[in-house]
Design a protein around this motif. Structure first.
Motif, PDB file in Angstrom:
ATOM      1  N   ILE A 197       0.744  -1.174   0.042  1.00 36.85           N
ATOM      2  CA  ILE A 197      -0.104   0.074  -0.144  1.00 36.85           C
ATOM      3  C   ILE A 197       0.954   1.111   0.044  1.00 36.85           C
ATOM      4  CG2 ILE A 197      -1.808   1.255   1.056  1.00 36.85           C
ATOM      5  CD1 ILE A 197      -2.586  -1.529   2.601  1.00 36.85           C
ATOM      6  N   TRP A 198       0.829   2.070  -1.011  1.00 38.23           N
ATOM      7  CA  TRP A 198       1.474   3.165  -1.239  1.00 38.23           C
ATOM      8  C   TRP A 198       0.394   4.534  -0.940  1.00 38.23           C
ATOM      9  CZ3 TRP A 198       6.536   2.177  -2.534  1.00 38.23           C
ATOM     10  CH2 TRP A 198       6.646   0.920  -3.100  1.00 38.23           C
ATOM     11  N   GLU A 199       0.896   5.256  -0.261  1.00 35.83           N
ATOM     12  CA  GLU A 199       0.193   6.570   0.214  1.00 35.83           C
ATOM     13  C   GLU A 199       0.831   7.781  -0.537  1.00 35.83           C
ATOM     14  OE1 GLU A 199      -1.075   7.055   4.531  1.00 35.83           O
ATOM     15  OE2 GLU A 199       0.633   5.472   4.663  1.00 35.83           O
ATOM     16  N   PRO A 200       0.109   9.015  -0.809  1.00 35.06           N
ATOM     17  CA  PRO A 200       0.639  10.114  -1.164  1.00 35.06           C
ATOM     18  C   PRO A 200       1.730  10.739  -0.268  1.00 35.06           C
ATOM     19  CG  PRO A 200      -1.974  10.173  -1.455  1.00 35.06           C
ATOM     20  CD  PRO A 200      -1.519   8.900  -0.508  1.00 35.06           C
ATOM     21  N   SER A 201       2.701  11.207  -0.646  1.00 35.21           N
ATOM     22  CA  SER A 201       3.658  11.649   0.013  1.00 35.21           C
ATOM     23  C   SER A 201       4.260  13.165  -0.226  1.00 35.21           C
ATOM     24  CB  SER A 201       4.908  10.836  -0.205  1.00 35.21           C
ATOM     25  OG  SER A 201       6.021  11.294   0.811  1.00 35.21           O
ATOM     26  N   LYS A 202       4.267  14.152   0.834  1.00 37.76           N
ATOM     27  CA  LYS A 202       4.514  15.461   0.618  1.00 37.76           C
ATOM     28  C   LYS A 202       5.901  15.802   1.337  1.00 37.76           C
ATOM     29  CE  LYS A 202       0.251  18.120  -0.553  1.00 37.76           C
ATOM     30  NZ  LYS A 202      -0.854  19.143  -0.092  1.00 37.76           N
ATOM     31  N   PRO A 203       6.454  16.674   1.362  1.00 43.97           N
ATOM     32  CA  PRO A 203       7.499  17.142   2.157  1.00 43.97           C
ATOM     33  C   PRO A 203       7.067  17.598   3.343  1.00 43.97           C
ATOM     34  CG  PRO A 203       7.827  17.971  -0.224  1.00 43.97           C
ATOM     35  CD  PRO A 203       6.319  17.661  -0.045  1.00 43.97           C
ATOM     36  N   ILE A 211      17.664  19.757 -13.904  1.00 44.16           N
ATOM     37  CA  ILE A 211      17.723  18.698 -13.096  1.00 44.16           C
ATOM     38  C   ILE A 211      16.651  17.911 -13.689  1.00 44.16           C
ATOM     39  CG2 ILE A 211      17.307  17.621 -10.839  1.00 44.16           C
ATOM     40  CD1 ILE A 211      19.945  19.228 -10.874  1.00 44.16           C
ATOM     41  N   ILE A 212      16.859  16.541 -13.887  1.00 38.45           N
ATOM     42  CA  ILE A 212      15.937  15.862 -14.709  1.00 38.45           C
ATOM     43  C   ILE A 212      15.348  14.477 -13.985  1.00 38.45           C
ATOM     44  CG2 ILE A 212      16.873  16.585 -17.046  1.00 38.45           C
ATOM     45  CD1 ILE A 212      18.153  13.961 -17.295  1.00 38.45           C
ATOM     46  N   ASP A 213      15.764  14.247 -12.844  1.00 43.14           N
ATOM     47  CA  ASP A 213      15.452  13.094 -12.195  1.00 43.14           C
ATOM     48  C   ASP A 213      14.318  13.517 -11.082  1.00 43.14           C
ATOM     49  OD1 ASP A 213      16.716  14.204  -9.887  1.00 43.14           O
ATOM     50  OD2 ASP A 213      18.520  13.052 -10.505  1.00 43.14           O
ATOM     51  N   GLY A 214      14.165  12.615  -9.911  1.00 43.05           N
ATOM     52  CA  GLY A 214      13.038  12.766  -9.167  1.00 43.05           C
ATOM     53  C   GLY A 214      13.162  13.905  -8.199  1.00 43.05           C
ATOM     54  N   CYS A 215      14.376  14.379  -8.065  1.00 39.79           N
ATOM     55  CA  CYS A 215      14.483  15.648  -7.351  1.00 39.79           C
ATOM     56  C   CYS A 215      13.741  16.631  -7.654  1.00 39.79           C
ATOM     57  CB  CYS A 215      15.895  16.458  -7.646  1.00 39.79           C
ATOM     58  SG  CYS A 215      17.331  15.334  -7.138  1.00 39.79           S
ATOM     59  N   THR A 216      12.979  16.882  -8.899  1.00 43.80           N
ATOM     60  CA  THR A 216      12.239  17.839  -9.459  1.00 43.80           C
ATOM     61  C   THR A 216      10.853  17.761  -9.022  1.00 43.80           C
ATOM     62  OG1 THR A 216      11.650  17.171 -11.476  1.00 43.80           O
ATOM     63  CG2 THR A 216      13.703  18.424 -11.313  1.00 43.80           C
ATOM     64  N   LEU A 217      10.423  16.480  -8.862  1.00 48.77           N
ATOM     65  CA  LEU A 217       9.036  16.354  -8.434  1.00 48.77           C
ATOM     66  C   LEU A 217       8.672  16.863  -7.090  1.00 48.77           C
ATOM     67  CD1 LEU A 217       8.710  12.608  -9.809  1.00 48.77           C
ATOM     68  CD2 LEU A 217       8.496  14.804 -11.028  1.00 48.77           C
ATOM     69  N   PRO A 218       7.756  17.722  -7.142  1.00 50.42           N
ATOM     70  CA  PRO A 218       7.482  18.466  -5.619  1.00 50.42           C
ATOM     71  C   PRO A 218       6.603  17.586  -4.504  1.00 50.42           C
ATOM     72  CG  PRO A 218       5.891  19.051  -7.481  1.00 50.42           C
ATOM     73  CD  PRO A 218       6.868  18.319  -7.948  1.00 50.42           C
ATOM     74  N   SER A 219       6.065  16.552  -5.179  1.00 48.87           N
ATOM     75  CA  SER A 219       5.469  15.853  -4.342  1.00 48.87           C
ATOM     76  C   SER A 219       5.072  14.396  -4.803  1.00 48.87           C
ATOM     77  CB  SER A 219       4.028  16.150  -3.553  1.00 48.87           C
ATOM     78  OG  SER A 219       3.319  16.588  -4.671  1.00 48.87           O
ATOM     79  N   LEU A 220       4.617  13.394  -4.085  1.00 45.71           N
ATOM     80  CA  LEU A 220       4.447  12.251  -4.932  1.00 45.71           C
ATOM     81  C   LEU A 220       2.997  11.544  -4.691  1.00 45.71           C
ATOM     82  CD1 LEU A 220       7.500   9.818  -3.624  1.00 45.71           C
ATOM     83  CD2 LEU A 220       6.941  10.974  -5.999  1.00 45.71           C
ATOM     84  N   PRO A 221       2.169  11.435  -5.705  1.00 46.95           N
ATOM     85  CA  PRO A 221       0.851  10.920  -5.600  1.00 46.95           C
ATOM     86  C   PRO A 221       1.111   9.582  -5.225  1.00 46.95           C
ATOM     87  CG  PRO A 221       0.916  12.438  -7.612  1.00 46.95           C
ATOM     88  CD  PRO A 221       2.138  12.375  -6.966  1.00 46.95           C
ATOM     89  N   ALA A 222       0.149   8.674  -4.929  1.00 50.40           N
ATOM     90  CA  ALA A 222       0.307   7.328  -4.366  1.00 50.40           C
ATOM     91  C   ALA A 222       0.738   6.460  -5.346  1.00 50.40           C
ATOM     92  CB  ALA A 222      -1.004   6.662  -3.585  1.00 50.40           C
ATOM     93  N   LYS A 223       0.741   6.578  -6.779  1.00 46.90           N
ATOM     94  CA  LYS A 223       1.175   5.877  -7.858  1.00 46.90           C
ATOM     95  C   LYS A 223       2.826   5.754  -7.865  1.00 46.90           C
ATOM     96  CE  LYS A 223      -2.744   7.234 -10.742  1.00 46.90           C
ATOM     97  NZ  LYS A 223      -3.083   8.125 -11.939  1.00 46.90           N
TER      98      LYS A 223
END
Length: 531
Positions: A405-411, A497-509
């Motif tokens: 189970i993955w949850e949304p993740s914010k800083p 920067i082109i990797d995951g560093c730029t994603l400001p948050s993670l929806p659960a997917k």
């Protein structure tokens, strides 16, 4: 005065050959592009096409490793993922070391980034989903719309070949045209899905939505690549036929001579000048330095290493940066109707996907069948003596699925990444609350004949999810240690920067396909910038 020979000059240098790196390189192919990475290869390959063949052979070295490394979980408390213990996969996480600490400052994970050609995709679960606008709206801190990623999603899906189907999870996973047939599922998953289909319209209060997985797994030949044989070797091999990894794209680009590739090279430092970026590389084979110049430098080394490079370049090694992960909650589910059923010998770990619908922030549930694991990876979780557990597993596995189970993740201000006195990466992740909707999932699953209890749920340690993000998040108006929408560092003209560093948050997917699409979008921005 003697004039030195001009250093090599490229229009674009991409650091890293993982998913982000190859996605950018595809957009920049035939444009004076150089991909740089160490490109480690496995020291030992898995010589069998199916796990059953390996088990029948009695080849202990192939199954357990020369030093029986696959049994490490029985004698150590270190949280090394099963996919990273096999001989053919250990090279995948042979990169820059880092440690993850919990709320008690105790080390909960000791791991490393990837120096492998293809990066961490060599060991991924091959689930590739789109973020849709609802995902980004739920998170609320994305400076771009999902529509800006849509053309890159479509291009990557056509390039990769995605299996799945149009069912109750289709809208949640994102609209994908020309899906290949879905991968086969085991009897226990087939039973769960049939119970869901039979009862879903009669139970209005049940908010669980279930469907087939969407995978970068070829269920038929595609673009000249053979289909996958579902031989249950995912925990033993990095080079299975019919499963996409970034290595495949890298090999295509090289075979068609569309990029320059510098393997066995590591980026040491970079310096931005008005007309170009000077890049200093370390040749890991000759142990010498090499200096290149590029109009645009694209960093796609993975979140931990890219963050380290930026901190060192800015001469602020003690600064902290935000850091998020997707540490999943694991729950075994038991389907009594399937106990004692014949165990399949061909399967893929991910069987079904699900979400709790009609809630503010949707979770993502992947149902795994553990048939590809050695029983030594399962027996430690069975609360009986080993001899009894072995017999128990024979009857249990046919009626067992494991929910991840993955949850949304914010800083969070409590969770961050920094460098220690030795210039090594430390990650502090004390803000990891328990999964709040577990009781809802358990109740919904009971409706469909699958049972578990909350005491069997386990929280994976922070860092174990390997869905890292947000250390240099993109913003409409970036401040220090943030990035522009086009990937440029806040204070830079030529470094992106082109990797995951730029994603400001993670929806659960799972974020893999979105990471690649965003990287391709940023590469296009670099081409369009006019300098």
């Amino acid at each position: 005065m003697h004039r030195k020979r001009d250093m090599d000059l490229f229009n674009y240098i991409v650091i890293g050959s993982g998913p982000a790196g190859v996605a950018a390189a595809r957009q920049l192919e035939m444009s004076g592009t150089c991909v740089v990475d160490i490109g480690e290869e496995p020291s030992q390959s898995f010589p069998y096409t199916t796990l059953q063949d390996a088990l029948k052979s009695g080849d202990i070295s192939a199954l357990l490793g020369n030093q029986w490394e696959m049994l490490a979980n029985l004698v150590t408390v270190e949280n090394l993922h099963a996919k990273l213990r096999a001989a053919d996969l250990r090279h995948v996480a042979n990169g820059e070391m880092f440690r993850v600490y919990d709320e008690n400052n105790a080390t909960v994970l000791k791991a490393a980034g990837s120096y492998a050609a293809g990066g961490m995709s060599n060991a991924w679960g091959a689930q590739l989903f789109r973020y849709n606008q609802q995902d980004l709206d739920e998170m609320g801190n994305w400076p771009i719309d999902a529509s800006e990623l849509d053309p890159y999603y479509a291009d990557l899906e056509e390039h990769i070949g995605i299996s799945g189907t149009d069912d109750d999870m289709y809208d949640f996973l994102g609209h994908c045209k020309n899906l290949l047939p879905p991968s086969p599922i085991v009897p226990s998953a087939r039973y769960l899905l049939s119970q869901y289909e039979h009862k879903k319209n009669k139970l209005r209060k049940v908010k669980l939505r279930i469907g087939r997985a969407r995978l970068a797994v070829l269920t038929k030949s595609y673009r000249g690549y053979a289909s996958n044989q579902f031989g249950e070797t995912e925990f033993f091999s990095a080079s299975q036929e019919g499963i996409y990894t970034a290595r495949r794209t890298l090999d295509e680009l090289l075979a068609n001579e569309k990029i320059t590739y510098l393997g066995q090279h590591k980026l040491l430092e970079y310096r931005e000048l008005p007309q170009y970026v000077e890049v200093v590389l370390h040749n890991c084979k000759s142990m010498t330095k090499r200096v290149l110049r590029t109009k645009h430098l694209l960093l796609g080394c993975g979140v931990t290493q890219t963050s380290k490079l930026v901190l060192m370049n800015q001469n602020e090694p003690t600064r902290t940066l935000p850091f998020i992960d997707h540490p999943p909650t694991l729950v075994p589910f038991f389907l009594p109707s399937m106990f004692g059923s014949k165990l399949p010998v061909r399967s893929f770990p991910v069987q079904l996907v699900a979400t709790l619908n009609d809630i503010d922030k949707r979770d993502m549930i992947s149902f795994y069948y553990p048939g590809g694991l050695l029983w030594s990876d399962l027996i430690a979780e069975v609360p009986f003596p080993m001899n009894i557990s072995l017999q128990f597993l024979k009857n249990l596995l046919g009626g067992m699925l494991v929910a991840q189970i993955w949850e949304p993740s914010k800083p969070s201000t409590k969770n961050f990444i920094r460098l220690n006195d030795k210039q090594e990466v430390d990650i502090f992740y004390p803000d990891r609350p328990p999964y709040a909707r577990l009781s809802q999932v358990l109740a919904a699953m009971r409706t469909f004949g699958a049972y578990s209890v909350s005491n069997l749920a386990s929280m994976s340690p922070p860092g174990w999810g390997f869905h890292y993000a947000a250390s240099l998040p993109m913003r409409a108006n970036p401040q220090a240690y943030e990035t522009h929408i086009d990937g440029r560092l806040w204070n830079s003209k030529r470094i992106r920067i082109i990797d995951g560093c730029t994603l400001p948050s993670l929806p659960a997917k799972n974020h893999s396909l979105s990471l690649m699409a965003n990287s391709a979008r940023i590469a296009d921005e670099a081409k369009k910038c006019g300098y």
